[in-house]
Every structure is written in structure tokens, then in C-alpha cells.
Design a protein around this motif. Structure first.
Motif, PDB file in Angstrom:
ATOM      1  N   PRO A 284      -5.451  -6.383  -0.838  1.00 54.55           N
ATOM      2  CA  PRO A 284      -4.095  -6.671  -0.334  1.00 54.55           C
ATOM      3  C   PRO A 284      -3.070  -6.851  -1.463  1.00 54.55           C
ATOM      4  O   PRO A 284      -3.420  -7.291  -2.561  1.00 54.55           O
TER       5      PRO A 284
ATOM      6  N   GLY B 206      -4.558  -0.089   0.077  1.00 54.60           N
ATOM      7  CA  GLY B 206      -4.506  -1.243   0.962  1.00 54.60           C
ATOM      8  C   GLY B 206      -5.851  -1.919   1.162  1.00 54.60           C
ATOM      9  O   GLY B 206      -5.975  -2.842   1.977  1.00 54.60           O
TER      10      GLY B 206
ATOM     11  N   ALA C  68       0.848  -1.192   0.000  1.00 58.84           N
ATOM     12  CA  ALA C  68       0.000   0.000   0.000  1.00 58.84           C
ATOM     13  C   ALA C  68       0.885   1.244   0.000  1.00 58.84           C
ATOM     14  O   ALA C  68       1.842   1.344   0.764  1.00 58.84           O
TER      15      ALA C  68
END
Lengths: 349, 349
Positions: A50, A47, A9
Motif C-alpha cells: 500500500p 498496489g 498505485a
């Protein structure tokens, strides 16, 4: 060559990777002229989706063919091509039915194909394109460079907005509400008007996006959200709401907005990636006869039709790109979109 | 007069009630010639939908007009009429758009109307019909008595099956799977063939219903359910599944069957009453581009079109009635449908 990878992320890097080359007889090697960052790329960036390990990213690009495999018949070296965000063979039962995103032989950018060969993603300098005949759309001549943003928009957002409008059966006289003021929502405005909608309401709180929506043909702007937004839409549209809602976000909230706003007997065309995996309650849809259609847009199916209008100067979706950066500033491009400083970022290798 | 009340689960009684009469200027008083029991009447009969207090029941009937109010223009005393399962004004924004089940002035049988007057239900001897012009469809002459079952089927099941097929865009060449072998599912077979489907697969385990489905035009029968049923359907239909599924049950299981069976890019037309309030996961619909349309059928909208075919002898949905009883045996009619001894029961006052 250089290509973009997401490591985690908010960790986007341009890195040196292996140069792609023609491997299979159906391949084309494309030098990327322009690529871009998609709203759906923000899901891993933020994020919400994933990122287990670093991988290539980017699924929208236009470019020039450098070389083709022996079996490629419809594109040739030197052709300017548009790549839709999904690969497709063009001949299977799904492609023949216009559902190229469900191609029995296709797939996505930045993954290993069915032949075990890696396929590059869009945010890089070159891409090996398998199934080139079924995937790429070649222009008959080199385009005016000023058209590149419009052509690039055909790789995803314009075709996706169009899919929402088609799925909602927008036609002459349809009243439309667009939920979502991102690039896809803005293209949905353009698509709805192109298909004949006489009233197009955009739900937006962002003045710059409202302005672009109006330039694309939106007739009304609703800034309220939730129940107030639904009430405002109904007030605008005869007390009953629109014939069609184009859902271009994909969250529980945007779906509630869509279901709340649409009139009984109306249609929701949806293209917002359902990152939160919302579910639809059948009872209100049943009692109000609300139809729901759409999904991941078979953009390849729509490119020829939309391209004609772009080349004729009748369709200018490229205005959704409000920030242009060199590829080596790709990380800044993601940040700008994440922080809503840009609607959509165009990248030049 | 006598009318049917449900007192509690499995407690159906024919009782003496107040004689209805013309109260409002838009009313018609109709003497019921035939009514019937609906699969959806079994939800309260089985206790799945609660019955808090005894109330009238039945929403399908045909009859002869005895008297009309001063404002009624399209039906007159002596007319043979078909009553759809919902009341509608015919002039509001929803009725004008063909969504009579969302009429801004209408409602259901066996409830108090917007003027505070009780409206009788269908399983009785007489019915006060408010909004008679917008609700009833009058025949231009008295029908052949042999057509009464076909005409009665237009009050709900035939129009409902037709709605599923229309919502799924069934047309010439469409391949169709029907989930549900009740009266609505069987009418959906008839509707799909009428609209041009060349392949209609019925999912049914009941030999008598399979036979009727074949008589209605089904080309194939699949007896398996669940994943095996989905696999069998795909095997039959080119490995990819049908263009359209008509969902005529309304349970979680039937929805899973429908979503599992339909091909990518296909359409589910649904009319099964969602008694269990199933919810639809957006992700598989999105990734596979499955459209979903339907709901409570605006039968009033379809009656004129379907009536023409019934009167011309081209459409015979009345065969779904495989048991005919006098009204005073209504309780036995419910038991027969509950125990699946009958597909659909016709009642004669």
C-alpha cells in the motif's frame, strides 16, 4: 530539484522538491548520474504494497559527489560513487560482520534518518547521503561512461544476485537452477557462473530474457512451471535436481518451485522480496535436508569485490538495462517494467 | 528372540518375535550389544504421533556381526559394528553426496525394505541389516567395553548434534546458543566445542542437564524462556546474539526461541524432529538474513570422523546415558525418559 514520488498505485510523478544539502558532518551531497527502477518498486506501483501517502521512491543510483561534511574521510568532491540500496555506518557490529542491511545506525533511501533529517531517494537529481563513509563506494578515477550501467547494477541487482549465489554456497562444479528471469535472476545467473557453477538452468518463458540469460552463461532453459517445471529440472540434472536453487521472485509459487526442484541435501539461496509473506513448511525441509539462506542483500559488503571485476571488464551486468529514459519519463519507465516491455529501466536526470 | 513393540501410547512391550536371519546377499545379521531409547521415540509413546497398530521400535544400536550374506564386503562375522539410525546403500547419488538419509535404496528400522523383507528395529536382541556395506561401520578391533555408550551415541545423538553444528557452520570463534537440553542438545554442545566454538550457551532449566552441558563444554546457561530467554541471550552475547543457534527440539516454541536469539546474518542449524510441523515465516528471515540448515542427520556420513575421536578418547558423548536397564525393563526406560527422570536410557539385551 526534481525527484520522483509515488502518489498511489500506478501514479508516478516527477515533481519539484527541496534541494538537498549537506546537513550533518558525515553527509555527502551526490549529483545523480544514473538511477533505475527496481522490480521491488513494482510492488507499490501495482498496489500490492500500500501507498498511504505520496513519498519519494528509488534506491539505486550512481553519481558524482558535489560536497562532503567535515567528518567524511573516504569520499571527496568530484568522486564518482556507487550507492548501495541501504545506508550503513560501516563500523557497527553488524557492518563489521558484513550484514550492512542490519546496520545499527543505517536505514533506507527516501525516509527520515536517525538524526531526524530527511534522506532523499534515488530517482531524483540529487541525494543527501548520510553516513557517507560507510555507505558510498568511491572509484579511484572517473569511469568510462560506457561502464555506467554496469556500475549502476552494483547498487542492487548484481549484488543481490551474487548474494543468492553466496548464500547457496555456489562454487566450482555446483549445479544451479535460477527461479526468476527478472534483472536479479539474470544477475544470479552471472553470479553463479562467476563463482564456478558448471551448469546453470534458468526457468523462463520469455525469449528475450532467455537470450540474455544465455549470454550471461545459462547452460539450459526450462520453460515449464509448477510440477512440470520441477520434473523438467530433475530430468536435466541427473534425476535428482540441482545442488542449489537461487530463488529470485519471493512468491509462494516461486518457493514451491525452489523446494520442489532442489536436490536433497541442497541449498536454496533466496533474495526475492517476500511481498506475499510466504511461510516455509519445516517438515519437507527437515526430511530432505534442504538449507535455506539469503535475504535482503548486504550489497555494500560485495561492491568492492564485484567492482574490481567490472573495472577489469570481466563482469558486465549492465546488460540487464534494456530501456534507458530521461528522468522526466520515469512514469513511462514504470509502465514499461510493469507490462514486462522492459527488464530494467535506467533513468538519466 | 525378544524385541520391543509399541502397541499404543504408553504401551511398550517386550515380546517374542521371529528370529531374523540373513535373507539377501547384502544382509548382515547383528547381535545387539546395546541399544537405546530416543527422544523421538517419545512422540508415539506420548501419543503425539499416532500408533495405528503394534509395531517394532528403536533405531539406535551397536552389536557384533553373527553372519553376512555373500555380497557383503566391508563387515564380517565377529566385527563390532555401529548402526546409524537410517539404512543406506553407500553408492547412490545421494549417499555419494553425503545425504545418506535420502538414500535412493535405503530406509528405516522396523519397516519392510524395498525387497519386501521385514527389517528389525533396534530395541531387540538381533537385527537383520540389509545393505550392510553401506549402512554399518565396523571397528577394526573389539572396543573396550567402557566405550560402548560412546559408540552407541554415534548411532544417532552425537551425529545429530554434530549435524546441527555443521549445518550452522560452527567453526573456530563462533558463538553458539543451543536450544534443547535433551541428549541431542547436549551432544550439540559437545559438537560445537569440538568444531571450535568459543562461547556455547545452553538454554536449560534442569540442574542435572546444566551440569552435563557444562561438562560437555557449555560456557553459559540461560534458564529463562520466551522473550526473556531471547533478551538474556542477547545480553550475554554483545547485545546482538549468537552467530549460530542449534535448534534441537522441533516445536513452534523452540523455533521462535531460535529465530529470536540468533543475530542478524546468523545461522540456525536445526535437528529437532518437527513433530508439530512448524512453519517458518520468510519475512523476518529475509529482513534479518538468517540462514536455516539441517534436518534429519545423515549420521552414517559422520560416523568415521567422530569414531576416530571416540577411539582416541577425545570425544565422550556416552555420558548422555544416565540410566542403564536390561532390555526386559524397556517399558520402565520409556517411562523414565517420558517423566524426565532420565536424559537417555541405554538398554542391554
Amino acid at each position: 530539484m526534481k525527484a520522483t514520488l509515488i502518489h498511489a498505485a500506478r501514479d508516478i510523478r516527477l515533481e519539484e522538491v527541496a534541494d538537498p544539502r549537506v546537513v550533518l558532518p558525515g553527509d555527502a551531497l551526490v549529483r545523480v548520474v544514473a538511477s533505475c527502477i527496481c522490480g521491488s518498486d513494482l510492488w507499490p506501483y501495482r498496489g500490492i504494497a500500500p501507498t498511504d501517502e505520496p513519498h519519494r521512491i528509488g534506491h539505486e543510483f550512481v553519481g558524482v559527489v558535489e560536497e562532503v561534511g567535515a567528518d567524511v574521510a573516504t569520499v571527496a568532491a568530484g568522486d564518482f560513487v556507487i550507492a548501495p540500496f541501504a545506508r550503513s555506518c560501516g563500523v557497527c557490529a553488524m557492518c563489521q560482520r558484513g550484514v550492512q542491511t542490519s546496520c545499527l545506525n543505517g536505514g533506507w533511501w527516501g525516509e527520515t534518518d536517525r538524526d531526524g533529517q530527511f534522506v532523499d531517494a534515488g530517482q531524483g537529481e540529487y541525494v543527501r547521503v548520510p553516513l557517507a563513509d560507510g555507505t558510498l563506494v568511491a572509484l579511484s578515477e572517473q569511469p568510462d561512461p560506457a561502464l555506467v550501467p554496469d556500475l549502476l547494477a552494483l547498487s542492487d541487482v548484481m549484488g543481490t544476485g551474487h548474494h543468492a549465489a553466496v548464500a547457496a554456497h555456489v562454487q566450482t562444479g555446483t549445479s544451479v537452477v535460477v527461479v526468476g528471469d527478472g534483472a536479479v535472476g539474470l544477475c544470479a545467473v552471472l553470479a553463479a557462473r562467476r563463482l564456478g557453477a558448471d551448469r546453470v538452468v534458468i526457468m523462463s518463458r520469455n525469449p528475450a530474457r532467455q537470450e540474455l540469460a544465455r549470454a550471461f552463461g545459462a547452460t539450459d532453459v526450462v520453460t515449464e512451471r509448477g510440477d512440470e517445471g520441477v520434473a523438467a529440472v530433475r530430468d536435466l540434472l541427473g534425476g535428482i535436481g540441482p545442488d542449489a536453487v537461487l530463488e529470485c521472485v519471493g512468491t509462494e509459487g516461486s518457493w514451491q518451485q525452489a523446494i520442489g526442484a532442489v536436490r536433497d541435501g541442497g541449498r536454496i539461496g533466496y533474495v526475492g522480496v517476500p511481498a506475499e509473506n510466504p511461510s516455509l513448511p519445516v517438515r519437507p525441509l527437515f526430511s530432505r535436508n534442504i538449507a535455506v539462506g539469503g535475504g535482503v542483500a548486504p550489497v555494500r559488503h560485495y561492491i568492492p569485490e564485484l567492482l574490481r571485476d567490472v573495472l577489469a571488464g570481466r563482469l558486465r551486468p549492465g546488460r540487464v538495462f534494456d530501456l534507458e529514459l530521461p528522468l522526466d519519463q520515469v512514469a513511462e519507465g514504470y509502465a514499461a517494467m510493469d507490462e514486462r516491455r522492459a527488464v530494467k529501466v535506467l533513468l538519466r536526470p
